[in-house]
Structure formats: C-alpha cells, structure tokens
Enzyme design. Structure first.
Site, PDB file in Angstrom:
ATOM      1  N   CYS A   2      97.916  86.300  20.221  1.00 26.72           N
ATOM      2  CA  CYS A   2      98.480  87.154  20.227  1.00 26.72           C
ATOM      3  C   CYS A   2      98.567  88.453  19.037  1.00 26.72           C
ATOM      4  O   CYS A   2      99.208  87.284  17.350  1.00 26.72           O
ATOM      5  CB  CYS A   2      99.376  88.415  21.208  1.00 26.72           C
ATOM      6  SG  CYS A   2      99.356  87.770  22.869  1.00 26.72           S
ATOM      7  N   ARG A  27      91.554  87.930  15.299  1.00 25.84           N
ATOM      8  CA  ARG A  27      92.251  86.412  16.047  1.00 25.84           C
ATOM      9  C   ARG A  27      91.157  86.534  17.483  1.00 25.84           C
ATOM     10  O   ARG A  27      92.666  85.034  18.133  1.00 25.84           O
ATOM     11  CB  ARG A  27      93.852  86.763  15.988  1.00 25.84           C
ATOM     12  CG  ARG A  27      94.414  87.412  14.440  1.00 25.84           C
ATOM     13  CD  ARG A  27      95.553  87.837  14.244  1.00 25.84           C
ATOM     14  NE  ARG A  27      96.470  87.266  15.286  1.00 25.84           N
ATOM     15  CZ  ARG A  27      97.790  86.750  14.767  1.00 25.84           C
ATOM     16  NH1 ARG A  27      98.191  85.987  13.850  1.00 25.84           N
ATOM     17  NH2 ARG A  27      98.305  86.108  15.763  1.00 25.84           N
ATOM     18  N   TRP A  75      96.168  88.501  23.741  1.00 25.83           N
ATOM     19  CA  TRP A  75      95.811  87.209  24.049  1.00 25.83           C
ATOM     20  C   TRP A  75      95.717  87.008  25.749  1.00 25.83           C
ATOM     21  O   TRP A  75      97.050  85.961  25.414  1.00 25.83           O
ATOM     22  CB  TRP A  75      95.456  86.036  22.819  1.00 25.83           C
ATOM     23  CG  TRP A  75      94.250  84.952  23.682  1.00 25.83           C
ATOM     24  CD1 TRP A  75      95.041  84.044  24.083  1.00 25.83           C
ATOM     25  CD2 TRP A  75      93.359  84.381  23.676  1.00 25.83           C
ATOM     26  NE1 TRP A  75      94.297  82.775  24.409  1.00 25.83           N
ATOM     27  CE2 TRP A  75      93.302  83.579  23.870  1.00 25.83           C
ATOM     28  CE3 TRP A  75      91.807  85.691  22.791  1.00 25.83           C
ATOM     29  CZ2 TRP A  75      92.300  82.698  24.153  1.00 25.83           C
ATOM     30  CZ3 TRP A  75      90.392  84.704  23.618  1.00 25.83           C
ATOM     31  CH2 TRP A  75      90.784  82.859  23.587  1.00 25.83           C
ATOM     32  N   ASN A 101     104.723  88.331  21.630  1.00 28.26           N
ATOM     33  CA  ASN A 101     103.986  87.500  21.311  1.00 28.26           C
ATOM     34  C   ASN A 101     104.878  86.138  21.205  1.00 28.26           C
ATOM     35  O   ASN A 101     106.046  86.297  21.064  1.00 28.26           O
ATOM     36  CB  ASN A 101     103.368  87.644  19.721  1.00 28.26           C
ATOM     37  CG  ASN A 101     102.695  88.190  18.961  1.00 28.26           C
ATOM     38  OD1 ASN A 101     102.055  88.651  19.829  1.00 28.26           O
ATOM     39  ND2 ASN A 101     102.181  87.746  18.142  1.00 28.26           N
ATOM     40  N   GLY A 102     103.970  84.865  22.106  1.00 27.25           N
ATOM     41  CA  GLY A 102     104.465  83.717  22.569  1.00 27.25           C
ATOM     42  C   GLY A 102     104.993  83.882  23.974  1.00 27.25           C
ATOM     43  O   GLY A 102     103.985  84.033  24.613  1.00 27.25           O
ATOM     44  N   GLU A 482      82.064  62.171  20.820  1.00 29.27           N
ATOM     45  CA  GLU A 482      82.697  63.760  20.391  1.00 29.27           C
ATOM     46  C   GLU A 482      83.272  63.359  18.650  1.00 29.27           C
ATOM     47  O   GLU A 482      82.124  64.904  18.435  1.00 29.27           O
ATOM     48  CB  GLU A 482      84.063  64.228  20.839  1.00 29.27           C
ATOM     49  CG  GLU A 482      85.276  65.210  20.591  1.00 29.27           C
ATOM     50  CD  GLU A 482      84.391  66.139  20.908  1.00 29.27           C
ATOM     51  OE1 GLU A 482      83.277  66.665  20.771  1.00 29.27           O
ATOM     52  OE2 GLU A 482      84.611  67.727  19.598  1.00 29.27           O
ATOM     53  N   LYS A 486      80.708  66.124  16.838  1.00 30.74           N
ATOM     54  CA  LYS A 486      81.242  67.402  15.273  1.00 30.74           C
ATOM     55  C   LYS A 486      80.159  66.901  14.411  1.00 30.74           C
ATOM     56  O   LYS A 486      79.848  68.180  13.680  1.00 30.74           O
ATOM     57  CB  LYS A 486      82.550  66.878  15.720  1.00 30.74           C
ATOM     58  CG  LYS A 486      83.583  67.616  16.204  1.00 30.74           C
ATOM     59  CD  LYS A 486      83.568  68.778  16.945  1.00 30.74           C
ATOM     60  CE  LYS A 486      83.110  69.389  17.687  1.00 30.74           C
ATOM     61  NZ  LYS A 486      83.132  69.770  18.734  1.00 30.74           N
ATOM     62  N   GLU A 489      76.230  68.427  15.690  1.00 30.96           N
ATOM     63  CA  GLU A 489      76.302  70.310  14.974  1.00 30.96           C
ATOM     64  C   GLU A 489      77.088  70.945  13.816  1.00 30.96           C
ATOM     65  O   GLU A 489      76.364  72.056  13.906  1.00 30.96           O
ATOM     66  CB  GLU A 489      77.289  71.093  16.179  1.00 30.96           C
ATOM     67  CG  GLU A 489      78.539  70.800  16.075  1.00 30.96           C
ATOM     68  CD  GLU A 489      79.783  71.626  17.381  1.00 30.96           C
ATOM     69  OE1 GLU A 489      78.845  72.792  17.953  1.00 30.96           O
ATOM     70  OE2 GLU A 489      80.630  70.442  18.013  1.00 30.96           O
ATOM     71  N   HIS A 505      72.221  46.488  23.078  1.00 29.77           N
ATOM     72  CA  HIS A 505      70.782  46.661  23.955  1.00 29.77           C
ATOM     73  C   HIS A 505      69.552  47.429  23.301  1.00 29.77           C
ATOM     74  O   HIS A 505      69.264  48.349  23.769  1.00 29.77           O
ATOM     75  CB  HIS A 505      71.271  47.094  24.722  1.00 29.77           C
ATOM     76  CG  HIS A 505      72.165  45.828  25.759  1.00 29.77           C
ATOM     77  ND1 HIS A 505      72.096  44.715  26.585  1.00 29.77           N
ATOM     78  CD2 HIS A 505      73.569  46.409  25.739  1.00 29.77           C
ATOM     79  CE1 HIS A 505      73.198  44.610  27.090  1.00 29.77           C
ATOM     80  NE2 HIS A 505      73.995  44.970  26.575  1.00 29.77           N
ATOM     81  N   LYS A 604      78.728  80.141  20.129  1.00 31.83           N
ATOM     82  CA  LYS A 604      80.833  79.559  20.608  1.00 31.83           C
ATOM     83  C   LYS A 604      80.627  79.999  22.289  1.00 31.83           C
ATOM     84  O   LYS A 604      81.335  79.675  23.022  1.00 31.83           O
ATOM     85  CB  LYS A 604      81.534  80.884  19.783  1.00 31.83           C
ATOM     86  CG  LYS A 604      83.025  80.496  20.439  1.00 31.83           C
ATOM     87  CD  LYS A 604      83.616  79.018  19.971  1.00 31.83           C
ATOM     88  CE  LYS A 604      84.657  78.928  20.030  1.00 31.83           C
ATOM     89  NZ  LYS A 604      84.933  77.327  20.305  1.00 31.83           N
TER      90      LYS A 604
END
Ligand code: F6R
Length: 609
Positions: A2, A27, A75, A101-102, A482, A486, A489, A505, A604
């Site tokens: 936010c 943001r 947000w 905010n928060g 992962e 990263k 990509e 193997h 995204k």
C-alpha cells in the site's frame, strides 16, 4: 504494498495527491482513494483498478479548492479489492478520514468492542477500526485523539489522518511501516515513499516507530505515542526517482530478495498462538473439521509455486502425518485425477491468476474436493474460486523471477503444518520448538544476506559457464530445483536440479571441469551421502559450490566454494538455503547483461494454458 500520500499547504491538494499516487504505482496496487477537506466538508473518492479510474470520480472533481487531503493506493490484505475496502476510511460522521499501511493485529477484538458500542462497519478491512477508534477519542484535538486511539492498537501502521472540522491539521504516525514528511515552502507532503515527495521538496524528516507528527499551517511537531516530545533533524533526499522506486537497488529482484526478512515476518504476523502452539489461520477456521479429517492432500501449482508444493509434501507428511501428492497443475487437469471423499486440493500461486493452476482448481472443485488457495494477490481469481485459503502477505512481487513469494509460500505451508499437525498428532512441545525456530528465520535471512559479496565473487568465477547442476536430498531437493530454475530463467544458462542420488543414474556423464555443481550439503541425516556425491563430482573434475552448515570445517576440503548457513534443522533449511541461490542466479544474470526483472519470453503472470 500500500502507499500513502498526504498534503497540507496553500496549493490545491487534489492534483498533488493524484500525482503522488501515480508515483507510487510501481509498488503495485489494486484500488485507490482520496479524501479532501473542502469548505463544505470531507470529499471522498475511491475506485478499484487504475488511478485513472479515480481521477474520473465526480466526487473528486467537485472539490477543487481543498488544500488538505490524504490519498492511498491499496494492495489488498484483509478483504478483497473493492470500493468499500479501499482507503480512506472514515468514522460514522464521515468527518474523520484515515489512510493506513500495515496490519492491525488485534483488529478483530477492536472491531467487536466498537460494534458493541454501536459502530457499524462498512468494510472488511482491519484498517477501518482506526477512524472509529480515533473518533471515539476526538474532542477537537486530532493529534490527541490519534494518540489515545493508537495506544489500543497492536500491529504495524503508517497512517495519515484529517478531520473536516480541522482545516489546518494533518496528523501522521508510524510503527513498522515507513512514513516520510516532506517539508516544502509553506507546505507539507507526507508519504510512505520518498518518490511521492521529491517532485515537491528534497527536505524530509523520517518518522521513527511509535512516533506521531502533527502538521499545521505554522509548522510541525513530533512526539512519541506516549506524548514524549521528540526532536527531528531535517535531511536531504539524495536519490533520484528511479533509484527510489527500487529503494536504491539495481533491480526489483534484488530488492525483493532483500525484503525477505520483512516479508517473512509479515507472513507470520498475528498468525501464531504461542499458548496453544499452533497457527491462527482465519481463512481455514471454518473448514478446520474437514481439514482435520482429510485423508489426502494434493498440492498443486506451477514453476516456483510447484517447488514450494514439494516442500509442503515433506512438511505435511513428516510433521502433520497426512498423505500428500504434488502435481503440476497442468498435468493434474488433464489426467482425470481421482478425487475421493476426504481429498483436499491446495493450489499455490503468487499471482492467483495462473491459467493452469486455475484450471486445476476448477477440475478439483467439479470433482467435489475441498479446495484451498495459498495466494499472494488478494481477490485474485484463484483466491476467489477456492473454498478457503491463506494469503501470503508478502507484498507485491514485481521482478518476474519469484523470490520473496516463494519463501512466504514455504512459510505458509509451515503455518498450515502447525494448524493441521496440532489437530492431529503433533505434540505441544514439538510445535513450540517449530514456532521458536520459525520466529528466528527473518533475522537469520538478514544475516545470510551479508554474504552477498562472497556469492557475487562465486558468480564472477562461473558466469561464463553454460551448464550447471544443482543437487540436494530430502527437504533440499526442491531447493535444488528452485536454484536451477532461478538461474535458467534470468541468465539463460542451462541448469538442472536433481535429487543428488539421481546423478549416478545418468547426469554424471555430463560432469567435466567446465561444470559448476551446486550442492545443498547441510549437516543432517543425509550428510555422508551428499559428501559421497561431492566426491563423485570432484573426481571427474567438476567444480563444487557447497551450501553448508556454519562451523562445518570438513566441507572446506571437499568443495571449491562454501556458502555457510546456520543449522536450523532439516525442515526449516529450505527457507535459508534458497536465499544464496537466489543471489547467485541474480549476479550471474547481471554479469551476463541479462534483463533481470523482465527476462525474455517470460511474463509475471502466465494466464494462458
Ligand atoms: C519462476 C516463476 C514462475 C512462477 C509460475 C507460477 O521464478 O516466477 O515459475 O512461479 O509461473 O506463477 P504463480 O505463482 O503466479 O501461479
């Protein structure tokens, strides 16, 4: 995340607030709103979607002359994106307006209390308790009312407050959510982020936690929430706008990697019941009985979210003792899955819009499964179409490569493990140990980030290599996947993640002195086996980068490079181990000149199947 902008001065507030909101757009937000104090009272305008929609609001246009106002980009966290849930929120009279905010941790208790006193709430947000609380204490002194109200509030906040009867006062306060006061010539611009201020002034005061500022047309004064006066130094902002948006980081991805101590803390905030040694997950409460009796859980997602699902499988089976299957969402959908009574399908998605994951949710629902979502974007399609769920509260993730959403997904899976485990077989003392360990993670991640320079040097050594392997066992196997994802990509280097034992193997044939191999080699049950795998690579000339336990002296003589992480036990290790691998991928990509935040061919949110 936010955003807040507030103005008090001689100029028209409206264009300044709107322009300020636009500066905060980067943001991420899902709704926005403005309150301007005019001669005939408070004018309020709110809209879902882009700020452009807000500009078209008649209420905003009808108050042209006001020179005091507050504005907000939201947000969503508590309650989906809607006009009702958008800020500013007002008290019953509509005269006192607040942007926040928060997260107010004790909002349910405060809400109940206020409702008993006759307050009618108009939104589902935690924030709406604030205007009602401040109005309760308002006797003409706005700052005093805010101070009294905040004494009852537990949680994080950055707030700006105005009152229609106080044309000359703007009150702002912070606790754990940034707030900056810009000091112009006869005017003040308050914002959660310097980008909304520096078009007007570069002279600023940074508020500290539990500090409150009262701005009037004559000047400003600050004090603590407990009314102890504080003195502030006016500072010069030196960054340009572009730097500020990324908070001085070169890329959003790096910023988001560095935000993980905070995002992880936000994910757990208000969700742990230390007495009962369990997690408080409001979204799941209504289904607690069904979940306790669940016979099988299917975790599903795509890409990084699928990797967190793999960790969830280890957690749920190991600690909560529930049989789990992990499915790529795209495969689940088309293989005619068997859903029996007692099957729960959990979809994991940062965006909440991934087409394959959404299709899996619909398939599961049609077959009668209870569906849950673990989602970051509040009000997104997956969040809406699942029966219940748990939000990540990680804040917007802008870099295409998922980093902080991944660690928050794993954190939520931990919370769900506690929630389910404590209702099934998990002993109180076992859960207490897990909770204590979980609460240390944000600081441990903060410490780990200090090795960034060392990791950058490792990246420099291998930046030109075209093939990498990532190997791990147990809880570390998904981290190997992962780490490899990263790297590939964002740097366009071929990288493969495998369970370490699988190397012999087949993939071992690839090993040459040109091949960097990243081992997740923490001390633990499978340490000796990992050491044997390291030797297999070394004897073929491969280069070994080991993520290993602090204090492990032995590893130094087996690996070419060692990245040290604290020993947090097998189940928690993924949350720490992934951080250096995010940094490693980031630095390799930067050194290869790649567009880190927007890698080629990727979006995204993948809304096509
Ligand atoms: C990788 C990455 C993707 C996403 C995947 C699912 O860094 O970001 O693999 O994890 O596209 O996206 P969400 O989580 O939005 O469903």
């Amino acid at each position: 995340m936010c955003g807040i902008v507030a103005y008090l001065g001689q100029r028209r507030a409206q264009p300044i607030l709107i322009e300020g909101l636009k500066r905060l757009e980067y943001r991420g937000y899902d709704s926005a709103g403005v309150a301007i104090r005019c001669a005939d009272g408070m004018h309020l305008a709110k809209a879902v979607g882009r700020i452009m929609m807000l500009e078209n609001e008649a209420a905003l246009r009808s108050c042209d002359a006001g020179t005091l106002g507050i504005a907000h980009t939201r947000w969503a966290t508590h309650g989906g994106p809607s006009v009702e849930n958008a800020h500013p929120h007002t008290d019953a009279s509509g005269k006192l307006a607040v942007v926040h905010n928060g997260i107010i941790e004790n909002h349910s208790a405060l809400r109940k209390l206020l409702e008993q006193e006759g307050v009618v709430f108009r939104s589902e947000t935690d924030s709406e308790v604030l205007p009602h609380l401040f109005a309760k204490y308002y006797r003409g002194d706005l700052a005093e009312a805010v101070r009294q109200g905040l004494k009852e509030v537990r949680g994080t906040y950055g707030i700006a407050v105005i009152h229609a009867d106080n044309p000359d006062a703007l009150v702002a306060a912070r606790n754990g959510s940034p707030l900056i006061v810009g000091i112009g010539d006869g005017e003040f611009v308050v914002a959660s982020d310097a980008s909304a201020i520096i078009a007007h002034t570069t002279r600023v005061v940074y508020l500290e936690d539990r500090e409150i500022v009262t701005l009037t047309r004559d000047g400003f004064s600050t004090s603590t929430i407990d009314a102890v006066p504080t003195s502030k130094e006016i500072q010069e902002v030196e960054w340009d706008l572009e730097q500020i948006e990324k908070k001085g980081y070169a890329h959003f991805m790096l910023k988001e990697i560095y935000e993980q101590p905070e995002s992880l803390a936000d994910t757990t905030r208000g969700r742990i019941d230390i007495e009962e040694a369990t997690a408080v997950l409001g979204g799941l409460r209504a289904f607690a009985k069904e979940l306790t009796r669940a016979k099988r859980i299917i975790l599903t997602g795509c890409g990084t979210a699928w990797h967190s699902a793999l960790i969830g499988e280890y957690l749920f089976e190991d600690l909560a003792r529930i049989p789990v299957e992990v499915e790529y969402a795209s495969e689940f959908r088309y293989r005619n899955p068997i859903i029996e009574d007692g099957t729960v399908v959990v979809a994991i998605s940062q965006s909440g819009e991934t087409a394959d994951t959404l299709a899996a949710v619909r398939e599961a629902r049609n077959k009668g499964a209870l569906t849950l979502g673990i989602v970051n974007v509040v009000g997104s399609t997956i969040a809406r179409e699942t029966d219940a769920g748990v939000y990540l509260h990680a804040g917007p993730e802008i870099g295409v490569a998922s980093t902080k959403a991944f660690t928050s997904q794993v954190m939520v899976l931990f919370l769900m493990t506690l929630f389910l485990g404590r209702r099934r077989h998990m002993a109180h003392h076992h859960a207490v140990n897990i909770i204590q360990a979980l609460t240390r993670v944000p600081d441990q991640v903060r410490d780990l980030l200090k090795q960034d320079g060392h990791i950058e040097e490792i990246a420099r050594t291998y930046k030109d290599r075209e093939n990498w392997l990532y190997l791990g066992r147990g809880y570390n196997f998904p981290i190997a996947l992962e780490g490899a994802l990263k790297l590939k990509e964002i740097s366009y280097v071929h990288a493969e993640g495998l369970p370490a034992a699988e190397m012999k193997h087949g993939p071992i044939a690839l090993i040459t002195p040109d091949m960097p191999v990243v081992f997740l080699a923490n001390r633990g049950l499978q340490y000796d086996k990992i050491m044997s795998n390291i030797e297999e690579v070394r004897s073929r000339g491969g280069r070994v980068i080991a993520v290993a336990t602090e204090g492990d002296e032995e590893i130094g003589s087996h690996a070419d490079h060692v990245i040290r992480v604290p020993d947090v036990g097998e189940s928690l290790q993924p949350l720490l181990n992934v951080v250096p691998l995010q940094l490693l991928a980031y630095h390799v990509a930067v050194m290869r000149g790649c567009a880190v935040d927007k890698p080629r061919n990727l979006a995204k949110s993948v809304t096509v199947e």
